[in-house]
Write a protein that holds these residues in place. Structure first.
Motif, PDB file in Angstrom:
ATOM      1  N   ALA A  71      47.731  42.944  30.725  1.00  0.00           N
ATOM      2  CA  ALA A  71      48.331  41.827  31.455  1.00  0.00           C
ATOM      3  C   ALA A  71      48.777  42.236  32.851  1.00  0.00           C
ATOM      4  CB  ALA A  71      49.525  41.275  30.677  1.00  0.00           C
ATOM      5  N   LYS A  72      48.965  43.535  33.087  1.00  0.00           N
ATOM      6  CA  LYS A  72      49.501  44.013  34.364  1.00  0.00           C
ATOM      7  C   LYS A  72      48.474  44.691  35.262  1.00  0.00           C
ATOM      8  CE  LYS A  72      54.245  44.619  32.681  1.00  0.00           C
ATOM      9  NZ  LYS A  72      55.373  45.569  32.549  1.00  0.00           N
ATOM     10  N   ASP A  73      47.507  45.360  34.672  1.00  0.00           N
ATOM     11  CA  ASP A  73      46.532  46.097  35.487  1.00  0.00           C
ATOM     12  C   ASP A  73      45.476  45.161  36.064  1.00  0.00           C
ATOM     13  OD1 ASP A  73      47.917  48.311  34.743  1.00  0.00           O
ATOM     14  OD2 ASP A  73      46.511  48.924  33.183  1.00  0.00           O
ATOM     15  N   GLN A 116      52.603  46.325  50.560  1.00  0.00           N
ATOM     16  CA  GLN A 116      51.524  46.411  49.580  1.00  0.00           C
ATOM     17  C   GLN A 116      52.064  46.681  48.180  1.00  0.00           C
ATOM     18  OE1 GLN A 116      48.929  49.407  51.236  1.00  0.00           O
ATOM     19  NE2 GLN A 116      48.015  47.987  52.705  1.00  0.00           N
ATOM     20  N   VAL A 117      53.120  47.496  48.100  1.00  0.00           N
ATOM     21  CA  VAL A 117      53.753  47.750  46.797  1.00  0.00           C
ATOM     22  C   VAL A 117      54.256  46.440  46.206  1.00  0.00           C
ATOM     23  CG1 VAL A 117      55.708  48.847  45.639  1.00  0.00           C
ATOM     24  CG2 VAL A 117      54.372  50.140  47.321  1.00  0.00           C
ATOM     25  N   LYS A 118      54.881  45.611  47.032  1.00  0.00           N
ATOM     26  CA  LYS A 118      55.380  44.308  46.562  1.00  0.00           C
ATOM     27  C   LYS A 118      54.236  43.429  46.079  1.00  0.00           C
ATOM     28  CE  LYS A 118      59.368  44.354  49.697  1.00  0.00           C
ATOM     29  NZ  LYS A 118      59.980  43.719  50.901  1.00  0.00           N
ATOM     30  N   ALA A 119      53.118  43.448  46.802  1.00  0.00           N
ATOM     31  CA  ALA A 119      51.953  42.652  46.398  1.00  0.00           C
ATOM     32  C   ALA A 119      51.394  43.143  45.068  1.00  0.00           C
ATOM     33  CB  ALA A 119      50.885  42.710  47.484  1.00  0.00           C
ATOM     34  N   LEU A 120      51.381  44.465  44.867  1.00  0.00           N
ATOM     35  CA  LEU A 120      50.865  45.022  43.613  1.00  0.00           C
ATOM     36  C   LEU A 120      51.793  44.728  42.441  1.00  0.00           C
ATOM     37  CD1 LEU A 120      49.560  48.467  44.945  1.00  0.00           C
ATOM     38  CD2 LEU A 120      48.178  46.531  44.165  1.00  0.00           C
ATOM     39  N   ASP A 146      44.597  51.619  34.013  1.00  0.00           N
ATOM     40  CA  ASP A 146      44.251  51.829  32.601  1.00  0.00           C
ATOM     41  C   ASP A 146      43.468  50.653  32.014  1.00  0.00           C
ATOM     42  OD1 ASP A 146      45.655  54.319  32.440  1.00  0.00           O
ATOM     43  OD2 ASP A 146      47.520  53.180  32.414  1.00  0.00           O
ATOM     44  N   GLY A 147      43.717  49.449  32.534  1.00  0.00           N
ATOM     45  CA  GLY A 147      43.041  48.266  31.995  1.00  0.00           C
ATOM     46  C   GLY A 147      41.899  47.773  32.860  1.00  0.00           C
ATOM     47  N   LEU A 148      41.465  48.579  33.830  1.00  0.00           N
ATOM     48  CA  LEU A 148      40.417  48.142  34.754  1.00  0.00           C
ATOM     49  C   LEU A 148      39.103  47.894  34.009  1.00  0.00           C
ATOM     50  CD1 LEU A 148      39.731  47.703  37.797  1.00  0.00           C
ATOM     51  CD2 LEU A 148      38.869  50.052  37.791  1.00  0.00           C
ATOM     52  N   ASN A 173      39.061  58.883  37.824  1.00  0.00           N
ATOM     53  CA  ASN A 173      39.814  59.515  36.734  1.00  0.00           C
ATOM     54  C   ASN A 173      40.987  58.651  36.266  1.00  0.00           C
ATOM     55  OD1 ASN A 173      38.190  61.817  36.609  1.00  0.00           O
ATOM     56  ND2 ASN A 173      39.332  62.827  38.255  1.00  0.00           N
ATOM     57  N   ALA A 174      41.517  57.814  37.168  1.00  0.00           N
ATOM     58  CA  ALA A 174      42.624  56.927  36.780  1.00  0.00           C
ATOM     59  C   ALA A 174      42.155  55.779  35.895  1.00  0.00           C
ATOM     60  CB  ALA A 174      43.307  56.367  38.034  1.00  0.00           C
ATOM     61  N   ALA A 175      40.849  55.528  35.889  1.00  0.00           N
ATOM     62  CA  ALA A 175      40.304  54.424  35.080  1.00  0.00           C
ATOM     63  C   ALA A 175      39.151  54.918  34.220  1.00  0.00           C
ATOM     64  CB  ALA A 175      39.837  53.296  35.997  1.00  0.00           C
ATOM     65  N   LYS A 176      39.292  56.124  33.717  1.00  0.00           N
ATOM     66  CA  LYS A 176      38.205  56.755  32.985  1.00  0.00           C
ATOM     67  C   LYS A 176      38.264  56.377  31.511  1.00  0.00           C
ATOM     68  CE  LYS A 176      35.847  61.243  32.950  1.00  0.00           C
ATOM     69  NZ  LYS A 176      35.969  62.665  33.334  1.00  0.00           N
TER      70      LYS A 176
END
Length: 442
Positions: A71-73, A116-120, A146-148, A173-176
């Motif tokens: 729901a977040k990624d 950008q942090v706020k947008a994310l 993780d949910g990409l 590697n972050a979405a492996k």
């Protein structure tokens, strides 16, 4: 082939109809079914072929048809090498999101990191980004992948040329995970690093190549002029601008100093020119591009910062005031005109300093280029002859050995420590390129 024959969701077909997109291009016809089937893709097509929709549409179709993993990624991430290209892709993505309950955000270097942090933190479903800035957000833990579901690399060859391989691997590697689908687009598949990183990041990808990167664009007339020196170049440029019936025009130069100098000269002649280079901040660049897109200025003088991602139908002429250092950039520069079925003219000025670059472009295009002349501006420069290699040190005949009890009259010549390579010439030649230091487009 009509888009409805590709199996796309009706909501996407409605948006395509709204923007009067009817017939799918060749890259769209081949890439969309493969992507919808869930396979990884490694694709190449010439500039202006409609590849952005070729990856945006199946990404959105997949999201509409399947439940999200998280729901977040973000569900989809699109990476582009420069801010300008990222902005262009973001615009096309937004146009296809009309009427859908999804939001997207643009994450590029040169803009406020905290904003950008706020947008994310609003958890956008789709992100368009430059690799350096996205990697920064991963490092600061303002983003997780993780949910990409879909990772897209647009202009992968350019990202690698700019030195973004470490950032691409960090994002990978972050979405492996096995759920992720990866679509990689490159101007050429004959690129060692593209194939290397594709092997790491893609799972048994389908390979698609539409045309070849050195194929001449049928809608673009290419003309070359020989120039003696800088003053001669400027005189030829002035004549071209007097004679050409252009709507809007882009002049490519080698350096920022050249863009500013030429822009000043053109404005002194009331030609409404504006300069764009990589040293400007993002707000300045956005303002300049907006003014050019709205035809406030008819001439854009720029470095290669605008050679990709600029899609303006009214650009009827492109002028290479300086030849590009890398052959692929010639194709991308020229591709700024002749878009969407329009005709275009590309004119290149070739002086002694441009000769090596010109010869590489000639080999890349696989044709013998003839030069045009302008009345009253014929120069003396006719090109440089290739340097002849000196084989004398390697071809010396060995002298007969002298008796051991006699000393030679002269010291033996030192052996040449260099070596010569035999280069095999085939249908295509891959020329290794020097790595370009990353720009501020991070």
């Amino acid at each position: 082939m009509h888009f409805r024959e590709l199996g796309l969701d009706n909501r996407l077909l409605k948006n395509l109809k709204h923007f009067d997109f009817k017939q799918a291009t060749e890259i769209q016809q081949q890439a969309i079914p493969v992507s919808i089937a869930g396979k990884d893709l490694l694709a190449s097509s010439k500039t202006g072929s409609g590849k952005t929709l070729a990856f945006v549409l199946p990404m959105l179709h997949k999201s509409l048809k399947n439940k999200a993993f998280s729901a977040k990624d973000p569900r989809g991430v699109i990476l582009a090498p420069t801010r300008e290209l990222a902005k262009q892709v973001y615009g096309e993505l937004r146009s296809m999101l009309g009427g859908l309950s999804y939001d997207a955000t643009l994450i590029v270097g040169g803009e406020n990191f905290n904003d950008q942090v706020k947008a994310l933190r609003r958890y956008p479903k789709f992100i368009v980004a430059t690799p350096g800035r996205l990697a920064d957000h991963l490092e600061h833990r303002s983003l997780y992948l993780d949910g990409l579901e879909t990772l897209i690399l647009d202009e992968a060859d350019r990202m690698l040329d700019l030195g973004f391989a470490p950032e691409l691997r960090r994002i990978h590697n972050a979405a492996k995970h096995r759920r992720r689908q990866t679509l990689m687009f490159s101007a050429t598949l004959d690129h060692a690093e593209v194939n290397e990183i594709a092997f790491e990041m893609l799972d048994a990808p389908k390979r698609i190549a539409i045309g070849v990167s050195n194929e001449q664009h049928q809608d673009i007339t290419q003309t070359f002029y020989l120039c003696d020196h800088l003053d001669h170049k400027e005189a030829i440029l002035e004549r071209i601008l007097e004679d050409a019936q252009y709507k809007q025009l882009i002049i490519f130069t080698a350096t920022r100093v050249d863009t500013e100098r030429l822009t000043t000269k053109l404005n002194e002649k009331k030609l409404k020119a504006i300069a764009l280079s990589g040293n400007l901040n993002q707000t300045q660049r956005n303002t300049i591009m907006s003014q050019f897109e709205r035809a406030v200025f008819k001439i854009l003088v720029t470095t290669d910062v605008a050679s990709r991602g600029l899609d303006i139908a009214n650009v009827t002429h492109v002028i290479n005031f300086d030849m590009p250092k890398h052959t692929e950039e010639y194709v991308h520069r020229v591709g700024r005109t002749g878009r969407a079925g329009n005709k275009g003219d590309a004119l290149s000025l070739v002086g002694p300093k441009d000769w090596d670059s010109f010869k590489r472009v000639e080999a890349y295009l696989q044709q013998d280029i003839t030069f045009s002349e302008l009345e009253g501006l014929k120069g003396k420069f006719k090109g440089l002859k290739p340097k002849k290699p000196d084989f004398r040190s390697n071809n010396k005949v060995a002298k007969k050995s002298k008796p051991a009890n006699k000393k030679p009259n002269k010291k033996p010549a030192q052996r040449d420590k260099g070596f010569y390579q035999n280069v095999a010439v085939g249908d295509s030649v891959f020329i290794p390129k020097k790595k370009i230091a990353p720009t501020d487009d991070d």
